[in-house]
Motif scaffolding. Structure first.
Motif, short mmCIF file in Angstrom:
data_model
loop_
_atom_site.label_atom_id
_atom_site.label_comp_id
_atom_site.label_asym_id
_atom_site.label_seq_id
_atom_site.Cartn_x
_atom_site.Cartn_y
_atom_site.Cartn_z
N LEU A 107 0.80 -1.31 0.02
CA LEU A 107 -0.04 -0.11 0.03
C LEU A 107 0.89 1.19 -0.11
CD1 LEU A 107 -2.77 -0.98 2.74
CD2 LEU A 107 -2.84 -1.04 0.12
N GLY A 108 1.95 1.19 0.69
CA GLY A 108 2.75 2.36 0.88
C GLY A 108 2.50 3.17 1.95
N GLY A 109 1.79 2.55 2.85
CA GLY A 109 1.41 3.52 4.11
C GLY A 109 -0.18 2.92 4.54
N THR A 110 -0.47 3.82 5.25
CA THR A 110 -1.98 3.71 6.02
C THR A 110 -2.44 4.87 5.82
OG1 THR A 110 -1.17 4.04 8.22
CG2 THR A 110 -1.45 1.66 7.65
N LEU A 111 -3.91 4.80 5.87
CA LEU A 111 -4.80 5.97 5.90
C LEU A 111 -4.67 6.66 7.13
CD1 LEU A 111 -8.28 4.41 4.41
CD2 LEU A 111 -6.44 5.80 3.22
N SER A 112 -4.39 7.85 6.99
CA SER A 112 -4.25 8.74 8.25
C SER A 112 -4.86 10.17 8.13
CB SER A 112 -2.84 9.04 8.43
OG SER A 112 -2.44 9.72 9.67
N ALA A 113 -5.98 10.43 8.72
CA ALA A 113 -6.49 11.80 8.56
C ALA A 113 -5.55 12.87 9.15
CB ALA A 113 -7.93 12.05 9.27
N LEU A 114 -4.95 12.49 10.20
CA LEU A 114 -3.86 13.36 10.82
C LEU A 114 -2.97 13.81 9.70
CD1 LEU A 114 -4.33 14.57 13.66
CD2 LEU A 114 -2.46 12.78 14.32
N ASP A 115 -2.34 12.93 9.10
CA ASP A 115 -1.03 13.20 8.13
C ASP A 115 -1.57 13.55 6.52
OD1 ASP A 115 0.76 12.63 10.11
OD2 ASP A 115 0.66 10.48 9.65
N ILE A 117 -3.40 11.39 4.65
CA ILE A 117 -3.20 10.60 3.68
C ILE A 117 -4.34 9.82 3.59
CG2 ILE A 117 -2.04 8.46 3.21
CD1 ILE A 117 0.40 9.25 5.32
N GLY A 118 -5.03 9.87 2.33
CA GLY A 118 -6.18 9.49 1.75
C GLY A 118 -5.95 8.23 0.93
N PRO A 119 -6.83 7.50 0.43
CA PRO A 119 -6.95 6.23 -0.49
C PRO A 119 -5.87 6.73 -1.77
CG PRO A 119 -9.18 6.90 0.40
CD PRO A 119 -8.23 7.78 0.57
N ASP A 120 -5.92 7.84 -2.13
CA ASP A 120 -5.34 8.09 -3.53
C ASP A 120 -3.87 8.36 -3.13
OD1 ASP A 120 -7.67 7.92 -5.04
OD2 ASP A 120 -8.08 10.11 -4.94
N GLN A 121 -3.58 8.68 -2.00
CA GLN A 121 -2.03 8.28 -1.72
C GLN A 121 -1.41 7.43 -1.59
OE1 GLN A 121 -4.19 11.09 -0.02
NE2 GLN A 121 -3.64 12.41 -1.91
N LEU A 122 -2.39 6.43 -1.37
CA LEU A 122 -1.74 5.07 -1.43
C LEU A 122 -2.25 4.05 -2.74
CD1 LEU A 122 -3.35 4.12 2.46
CD2 LEU A 122 -0.93 5.15 1.75
N ARG A 123 -1.90 2.89 -2.46
CA ARG A 123 -1.81 2.22 -3.75
C ARG A 123 -3.50 1.09 -3.62
NH1 ARG A 123 1.53 -1.59 -5.34
NH2 ARG A 123 1.21 -1.11 -7.42
N HIS A 154 -10.66 -1.46 7.11
CA HIS A 154 -12.11 -1.62 7.03
C HIS A 154 -12.43 -0.67 5.76
CE1 HIS A 154 -13.39 -2.97 10.93
NE2 HIS A 154 -12.40 -2.29 11.52
N TYR A 155 -11.50 0.37 5.21
CA TYR A 155 -11.85 1.04 4.08
C TYR A 155 -11.64 0.07 2.97
CZ TYR A 155 -11.47 4.27 0.39
OH TYR A 155 -11.76 4.67 -0.89
N ILE A 156 -10.60 -0.85 2.86
CA ILE A 156 -10.03 -1.75 1.89
C ILE A 156 -11.32 -2.93 1.81
CG2 ILE A 156 -8.88 -3.61 1.10
CD1 ILE A 156 -6.44 -1.91 2.19
N ALA A 157 -11.95 -3.35 2.96
CA ALA A 157 -12.77 -4.15 3.04
C ALA A 157 -14.03 -3.74 2.36
CB ALA A 157 -13.31 -4.59 4.56
N ASP A 158 -14.47 -2.43 2.70
CA ASP A 158 -15.63 -1.60 1.99
C ASP A 158 -15.51 -1.77 0.49
OD1 ASP A 158 -16.82 -1.34 4.55
OD2 ASP A 158 -16.15 0.84 4.69
N GLN A 159 -14.34 -1.31 0.07
CA GLN A 159 -14.07 -1.40 -1.57
C GLN A 159 -14.09 -2.60 -2.13
OE1 GLN A 159 -13.64 1.67 -3.13
NE2 GLN A 159 -14.19 2.25 -0.93
N LEU A 160 -13.68 -3.73 -1.48
CA LEU A 160 -13.67 -4.99 -1.97
C LEU A 160 -14.94 -6.01 -1.82
CD1 LEU A 160 -9.96 -5.93 -1.84
CD2 LEU A 160 -11.20 -4.81 -3.87
N GLU A 161 -15.88 -5.37 -0.88
CA GLU A 161 -16.97 -6.13 -0.39
C GLU A 161 -17.66 -6.74 -1.54
OE1 GLU A 161 -20.95 -5.65 2.37
OE2 GLU A 161 -19.66 -3.89 1.85
N GLY A 162 -18.17 -8.02 -1.41
CA GLY A 162 -18.69 -8.93 -2.63
C GLY A 162 -18.05 -9.35 -3.73
#
Length: 197
Positions: A107-115, A117-123, A154-162
């Protein structure tokens, strides 16, 4: 410090490496200089080669010397499994174990509102694309058990659900671990993931 600017500069650069402080860097540089022909010159040559050839795998994000890493290029590893990790160090740790025989996605990191870093900054978008393109049947989330790691999972799980089966690494008390030395989060995870004997 030493009386030589070049040696001091080398010590300063070595001290910036993870796990090395100024004293360790001085010892390492002194050892390298004493073993110049055996260690220092070959190390400098190898570092130059790696600086010229190292690149990120276009498919998974691993570090190698070609556009597609050896793991992604191995046909026998195209078995429908992808293990998602935060960074290359995690991938290398998984490979050291020799247990996982599928492919990886860094991924290149994790989601972090503080820093910021959103989904588009990761892979993450690339992962979703790979799931569709490579006929993936299971995605194993091997993310660190931190708040940011769990948010990302949790974010990845939502994106890949089903689309695929989603699993995660077991969490809890490590083999040989003593309860007295574990943090509250580890004990909680171990208790919640308990299994029948």
């Amino acid at each position: 410090m030493t009386a030589n600017r070049d040696i001091d500069a080398l010590i300063d650069m070595m001290a910036r490496l993870p796990g090395l402080g100024p004293r360790s860097a001085r010892r390492a540089v002194l050892h390298l200089i004493r073993k110049r022909e055996l260690l220092l010159s070959p190390l400098a040559d190898q570092m130059r080669r790696v600086a010229e050839t190292a690149r990120e795998c276009r498919n998974c994000g691993n570090i190698g010397t070609s556009d597609i890493c050896d793991i992604c290029a191995a046909e026998k590893r195209a078995n429908g499994l992808i293990c998602v990790v935060e960074d290359v160090a995690d991938l290398w740790a998984m490979e050291r174990s020799g247990v996982f025989k599928g492919r990886y996605h860094v991924l290149g990191g994790t989601l972090s509102a503080l820093d910021q870093i959103g989904p588009d900054q990761l892979r993450i978008p690339t992962l979703v694309d790979r799931v569709d393109r490579e006929s993936i049947t299971e995605v194993i989330l091997a993310l660190n058990a931190t708040v940011d790691g769990q948010t990302t999972a949790h974010y990845i799980a939502d994106q890949l659900e089903g689309r695929v089966t989603l699993t995660s690494l077991a969490q809890g008390v490590p083999i040989g671990g003593e309860l007295d030395y574990l943090d509250d989060g580890t004990i909680t995870a171990a208790l919640n993931a308990r299994k029948a004997l």
